[in-house]
Design an enzyme around this catalytic site. Structure first.
Site, PDB file in Angstrom:
ATOM      1  N   TYR A  71       0.938  -1.273   0.043  1.00 17.52           N
ATOM      2  CA  TYR A  71       0.056   0.277  -0.106  1.00 17.52           C
ATOM      3  C   TYR A  71       0.930   1.125   0.049  1.00 17.52           C
ATOM      4  CZ  TYR A  71      -3.724  -3.393   1.541  1.00 17.52           C
ATOM      5  OH  TYR A  71      -4.730  -4.220   1.625  1.00 17.52           O
ATOM      6  N   LEU A 217     -17.295  -2.823   1.574  1.00 15.27           N
ATOM      7  CA  LEU A 217     -18.321  -1.733   1.145  1.00 15.27           C
ATOM      8  C   LEU A 217     -18.454  -1.513  -0.375  1.00 15.27           C
ATOM      9  CD1 LEU A 217     -18.100   0.694   3.861  1.00 15.27           C
ATOM     10  CD2 LEU A 217     -19.822  -0.767   3.620  1.00 15.27           C
TER      11      LEU A 217
END
Length: 289
Positions: A71, A217
């Site tokens: 990341y 989500l």
């Protein structure tokens, strides 16, 4: 739904899950993929806000953070160290096994020497002597699985890692890895619109393995279905909060890690920990999903 406290009045949002080594963590944790730049590449667009997000995480009672060396790359781990070290009881889960070549570009590398390098560098960036939880980001199909699982076990035996996990795997792959080490967590894609890992979730539930749904989500692109919309209105909640509550209700092994780079989104997500869905509502959402 009630406002969140400035300091935690409850611990373990969403309840607690005890990993196989006896380490209890928040069932509703925080995913640190979105605290870096677009395409999971480079520095965050709003670095001050991102640091505020990380500082707010323990204030909300969250003690489980998921990140990865890819990341940024590296930037997410660096920011976590900068803001939260020495962590004070927060479990930091990280991952390795990818190389990055630009925004949105990922390539598996499972050579044992590279996986060892991933672990050693994550130790340095996070400023710890032993990683709480290290997960193989992907099994590299170009490298024999026994070599990848073998070096993971070796590093655990060397006390470089406490707990080991896997990401994007099948039940069969979890069973093979379990011949080498105890699998503490599995991190597969699972959300309201993608339940293809249902068999893996139920295997984890039956065997005491934490199941970490990534993209819980759908990266914020959730379609508001009628069932979701009316249940959200009944609870005075957002559809995203209802989805997080639904995930928590789906299995006691479920450990959602919604991520964000904005404080108000973090606080909105965490309110889902106080949202109690009825059995009928969970059944209705199951059918819609």
């Amino acid at each position: 739904m009630t406002d969140l406290p400035s300091t935690p009045l409850y611990s373990h949002p969403g309840g607690a899950f005890t990993l196989l080594a006896g380490r209890a963590v928040s069932r509703l944790g925080f995913g640190a993929m979105r605290i870096v730049g677009k395409g999971v590449w480079g520095e965050p667009e709003f670095p001050v806000e991102v640091r505020r997000v990380l500082a707010r995480v323990p204030e909300l009672g969250i003690d489980f953070i998921d990140t990865a060396d890819s990341y940024g790359p590296f930037i997410s781990e660096d920011l976590i160290h900068e803001v939260l070290h020495p962590y004070d009881g927060i479990t930091i889960a990280t991952k390795g096994g990818f190389t990055r070549h630009g925004p949105g570009s990922w390539a598996e590398v499972g050579r044992p020497e590279y996986l060892r390098q991933c672990v050693l560098m994550s130790l340095r960036r996070l400023g710890v002597e032993r990683l709480d939880l290290w997960q193989l980001h992907r099994i590299d199909p170009a490298v024999p699985a026994d070599e990848q699982f073998g070096v993971m076990k070796q590093m655990q035996d060397e006390w470089l890692i406490e707990l080991l996990g896997l990401s994007e795997v099948s039940v069969e792959q979890v069973e093979v890895a379990s011949r080498y080490f105890t699998v503490s967590t599995v991190q597969n894609r699972y959300n309201f619109s993608d339940r293809s890992s249902e068999d893996v979730l139920r295997y984890c539930e039956a065997n005491g393995i934490g199941f970490i749904p990534w993209h819980p989500l759908s990266a914020g692109k959730l379609d508001v279905l009628p069932a979701l919309d009316h249940i959200a209105r009944e609870h005075g909640a957002t559809p995203h909060q209802v989805v997080l509550a639904w995930l928590l209700a789906t299995s006691p092994a479920m450990l959602p890690i919604p991520g964000t780079g904005k404080v108000h989104h973090l606080e909105e997500n965490m309110k889902a920990a106080t949202l109690q869905l009825s059995k009928a509502e969970v059944k209705e959402l199951d059918a819609a999903a």
